[in-house]
Write an enzyme that holds these catalytic residues in place. Structure first.
Site, PDB file in Angstrom:
ATOM      1  N   LYS A   1      39.830  43.142  51.546  1.00  0.00           N
ATOM      2  CA  LYS A   1      41.144  42.806  52.082  1.00  0.00           C
ATOM      3  C   LYS A   1      41.617  43.838  53.099  1.00  0.00           C
ATOM      4  O   LYS A   1      42.786  43.842  53.473  1.00  0.00           O
ATOM      5  CB  LYS A   1      42.152  42.706  50.938  1.00  0.00           C
ATOM      6  CG  LYS A   1      41.932  41.480  50.065  1.00  0.00           C
ATOM      7  CD  LYS A   1      42.630  41.632  48.727  1.00  0.00           C
ATOM      8  CE  LYS A   1      42.466  40.409  47.865  1.00  0.00           C
ATOM      9  NZ  LYS A   1      43.328  39.280  48.279  1.00  0.00           N
TER      10      LYS A   1
ATOM     11  N   ARG B   1      35.811  36.657  49.645  1.00  0.00           N
ATOM     12  CA  ARG B   1      35.632  36.369  48.219  1.00  0.00           C
ATOM     13  C   ARG B   1      34.270  36.743  47.660  1.00  0.00           C
ATOM     14  O   ARG B   1      34.060  36.674  46.452  1.00  0.00           O
ATOM     15  CB  ARG B   1      35.874  34.870  47.965  1.00  0.00           C
ATOM     16  CG  ARG B   1      37.238  34.372  48.384  1.00  0.00           C
ATOM     17  CD  ARG B   1      38.354  35.068  47.661  1.00  0.00           C
ATOM     18  NE  ARG B   1      39.661  34.496  48.037  1.00  0.00           N
ATOM     19  CZ  ARG B   1      40.814  35.065  47.778  1.00  0.00           C
ATOM     20  NH1 ARG B   1      40.861  36.236  47.167  1.00  0.00           N
ATOM     21  NH2 ARG B   1      41.933  34.491  48.160  1.00  0.00           N
TER      22      ARG B   1
ATOM     23  N   GLU C   1      51.081  34.067  52.061  1.00  0.00           N
ATOM     24  CA  GLU C   1      52.042  34.965  51.418  1.00  0.00           C
ATOM     25  C   GLU C   1      53.275  35.111  52.310  1.00  0.00           C
ATOM     26  O   GLU C   1      53.261  34.771  53.485  1.00  0.00           O
ATOM     27  CB  GLU C   1      51.428  36.370  51.208  1.00  0.00           C
ATOM     28  CG  GLU C   1      50.133  36.348  50.405  1.00  0.00           C
ATOM     29  CD  GLU C   1      49.677  37.719  49.912  1.00  0.00           C
ATOM     30  OE1 GLU C   1      50.498  38.665  49.922  1.00  0.00           O
ATOM     31  OE2 GLU C   1      48.504  37.834  49.527  1.00  0.00           O
TER      32      GLU C   1
ATOM     33  N   HIS D   1      48.978  31.022  40.879  1.00  0.00           N
ATOM     34  CA  HIS D   1      47.803  31.612  41.532  1.00  0.00           C
ATOM     35  C   HIS D   1      47.016  32.474  40.541  1.00  0.00           C
ATOM     36  O   HIS D   1      45.797  32.327  40.412  1.00  0.00           O
ATOM     37  CB  HIS D   1      48.232  32.450  42.736  1.00  0.00           C
ATOM     38  CG  HIS D   1      47.129  33.258  43.358  1.00  0.00           C
ATOM     39  ND1 HIS D   1      46.075  32.680  44.032  1.00  0.00           N
ATOM     40  CD2 HIS D   1      46.889  34.610  43.382  1.00  0.00           C
ATOM     41  CE1 HIS D   1      45.246  33.631  44.454  1.00  0.00           C
ATOM     42  NE2 HIS D   1      45.717  34.808  44.068  1.00  0.00           N
TER      43      HIS D   1
ATOM     44  N   THR E   1      45.200  41.883  58.164  1.00  0.00           N
ATOM     45  CA  THR E   1      46.331  41.185  57.548  1.00  0.00           C
ATOM     46  C   THR E   1      47.200  40.724  58.706  1.00  0.00           C
ATOM     47  O   THR E   1      47.588  41.545  59.534  1.00  0.00           O
ATOM     48  CB  THR E   1      47.138  42.139  56.643  1.00  0.00           C
ATOM     49  OG1 THR E   1      46.259  42.720  55.671  1.00  0.00           O
ATOM     50  CG2 THR E   1      48.266  41.402  55.929  1.00  0.00           C
TER      51      THR E   1
END
Ligand code: MN
Length: 431
Positions: free
Chosen positions: A263, A247, A211, A143, A267
Site C-alpha cells: 500500500k 493483494r 475510502e 469490509h 494513494t
C-alpha cells in the site's frame, strides 16, 4: 441576523446546475494553477469556475490571517488550516457573501470578475495539502467481515480487538498524489500459498480501495490526548481517497506488523477538500456500537455523514459503475479515529491525512474493493463491453465519485481518478 452559508435557499450569481458538485453551499478548497498564471495558489470551486482566493486576498477582499499576512498565495492549504475553526467559519461566510446573487461586488465588476473567476476547465489542480502524515484505518464492519470470511473461513469474521478500537496502520505521506496522476503497477515480493519460495515481480492482483480521507486542520501537542469534541473540531474537511493495494504482496508481508509495500506505492485523493462545515447538514447516526466503546471513544452526537459514493472502471471501451455505497455505514467515525490516534500522546499535525478504511455496505453491489467484488478473484466482474475483471489491468482507469444530496442541490467531491501504467521492467538475469 448572519446568513448561514449552508442554507439550501442561497443562490449565487454564478449558476450551478442541480447536478453540479459545487453549488454555493459547498465552497470546497483546492490548489490550482493556470497556463497564463502557473504559480500554485488556493481557490474554491463554484459551479464551473474556480474562485482565486490569492487574488481576493491581494485585493483585500479577504484577509483570513488579518493584516498583511497572506495564506492563499501558497502551494497548499496548510497555512490557511493552521488559522483554526473560527477563521474557517468566518472565511466561508465571507466567500459565500461575495458569491451571493444579490451582492454587486464581483457580480457587477466585469474586470474584477474576469480576474478572480477562472473556468475550471482551464485550471490544473494540484495536491491541496502538504501531507504531513498518512494513516489508514480499517473501520467498515462489512469490509472487515468480508476480508475475515475470505481469509479465515473457519474463524470469527472479526478479530477480537476490532469492536473495541479503530484498527489502523501508519502509511506513507510521500506517495499521496492528486487525482489524475498515473499509478505505476508495483513490483514486489510475493509467495502464492502453494509455492514453496517467494518470487519478485509485478503485482498481478492490483486493487483499489474506496475510502474517504480526513484532512486534519489543527494540531495537538505530543503527550496531550484530545477529547472527542476536540477531535471533531480538528477536522478541516474530507476528500475522496483511493488506497491502491497489491493483494498478492500484502498477505506475504503483512504478518506480524501490518501492510507495508502493498500500500506504499500510491494513494490518490480528489483535489477539492470539502469542509466539515459544508457537510454538517448531512450528519447522521452511525451503526449502534455494541459493546459500548471505552469512554475516550464515546459518541455523544451523530458523527457519520450521509455521502453517496460510486466507483467506475473505465477502459478504452467505455465506463462501468462497479460499486455504489455510502460513507454512513462506517462503524468507527472519523472523530473516533482521530481521538484514538492521539490517545497515547501521539502528536497530530496540520496536514495529516487519515484514510477511513475501505467503505463497504451490506449489499454485494456496495463493496468497496475488487477483492470483495470478485470475492478474492473467484467471481469475475463483467464490464459494459463484455470484458471480465478480477483485478486491475494496465490501462484501466479507476474513478471514485461522491456527493451528499440535499433538496435540489448536492455537496459533491468531484472525482478521484487514476490510470494504471505497466510496472517498471526488472533487469534481466535477476531473480
Ligand atoms: Mn485502506
Amino acid at each position: 441576523m448572519p446568513v448561514n452559508p449552508s442554507d439550501p435557499s442561497l443562490r449565487s450569481f454564478i449558476e450551478a446546475r442541480p447536478d453540479s458538485d459545487f453549488p454555493i453551499q459547498n465552497l470546497p478548497f483546492g490548489v490550482f494553477s493556470t497556463q497564463s498564471s502557473p504559480q500554485k495558489r488556493v481557490g474554491v470551486a463554484i459551479g464551473d469556475f474556480v474562485l482565486d482566493l490569492a487574488e481576493l486576498e491581494q485585493r483585500r477582499l479577504l484577509a483570513p490571517a488579518g493584516g498583511e499576512t497572506h495564506v492563499f498565495d501558497r502551494a497548499s492549504i496548510n497555512a490557511y488550516m493552521a488559522l483554526g475553526q473560527k477563521v474557517w467559519s468566518q472565511t466561508r461566510a465571507k466567500i459565500s457573501e461575495l458569491l451571493r446573487h444579490d451582492n454587486p461586488t464581483l457580480r457587477d465588476d466585469k474586470a474584477l470578475r474576469e480576474t478572480v473567476l477562472v473556468p475550471r476547465s482551464g485550471a490544473t489542480m494540484h495536491l491541496p495539502i502538504e501531507v504531513m502524515g498518512f494513516t489508514d484505518f480499517y473501520s467498515s464492519r462489512e469490509h472487515a467481515s468480508n476480508v475475515g470470511k475470505m481469509f479465515r473461513p473457519q474463524g470469527e469474521p472479526l478479530m477480537p480487538n476490532w469492536l473495541h478500537m479503530p484498527i489502523g496502520y501508519n502509511g506513507r505521506a510521500s506517495t499521496v498524489v492528486v487525482s489524475g496522476t498515473p499509478v505505476r503497477r508495483p513490483n514486489g515480493q510475493m509467495k502464492p500459498p502453494q509455492a514453496n519460495a517467494p518470487t519478485m515481480g509485478p503485482s498481478r492482483r492490483l486493487d483499489f480501495e474506496l475510502e474517504m480521507g480526513v484532512v486534519v486542520g489543527q494540531p495537538n501537542k505530543m503527550g496531550s490526548p484530545i477529547s472527542m469534541a476536540q477531535a471533531e473540531e480538528m477536522i478541516f474537511g474530507f476528500v475522496l481517497l483511493n488506497d491502491w493495494s497489491a493483494r498478492d504482496i500484502q498477505p506475504w508481508e503483512q504478518p506480524p506488523l501490518g501492510p507495508f509495500q502493498a500500500k506504499a506505492f500510491a494513494t490518490s485523493i480528489s483535489p477539492w477538500v470539502v469542509t466539515r462545515e459544508a457537510l454538517a447538514p448531512f450528519l447522521v447516526d452511525g451503526p449502534v456500537q455494541e459493546p459500548a466503546p471505552l469512554p475516550y471513544l464515546s459518541r455523544q452526537a451523530p458523527q457519520n455523514y450521509d455521502i453517496g459514493l460510486e466507483v467506475a472502471l473505465s477502459s478504452d471501451k467505455g465506463e462501468t459503475v462497479i460499486s455504489r455505497t455510502n460513507f454512513k455505514y462506517m462503524y468507527w467515525s472519523s472523530a473516533q479515529q482521530l481521538a484514538h490516534h492521539a490517545f497515547c500522546g501521539c502528536a497530530m499535525r496540520v496536514g495529516d491525512l487519515l484514510g477511513s478504511g475501505t467503505i463497504s455496505g451490506p449489499e454485494k453491489h456496495e463493496r468497496g474493493s475488487l477483492l470483495e467484488l470478485s470475492w478474492n478473484g473467484t467471481e469475475p466482474l463483467t464490464l459494459q463491453d463484455g470484458a471480465q475483471r478480477t483485478f486491475l489491468e494496465d490501462g484501466d482507469t479507476l474513478i471514485l465519485r461522491g456527493a451528499a444530496r440535499g433538496e435540489g442541490y448536492r455537496i459533491g467531491f468531484g472525482e478521484c481518478a487514476g490510470t494504471i501504467r505497466p510496472a517498471v521492467a526488472l533487469a534481466t538475469g535477476e531473480r
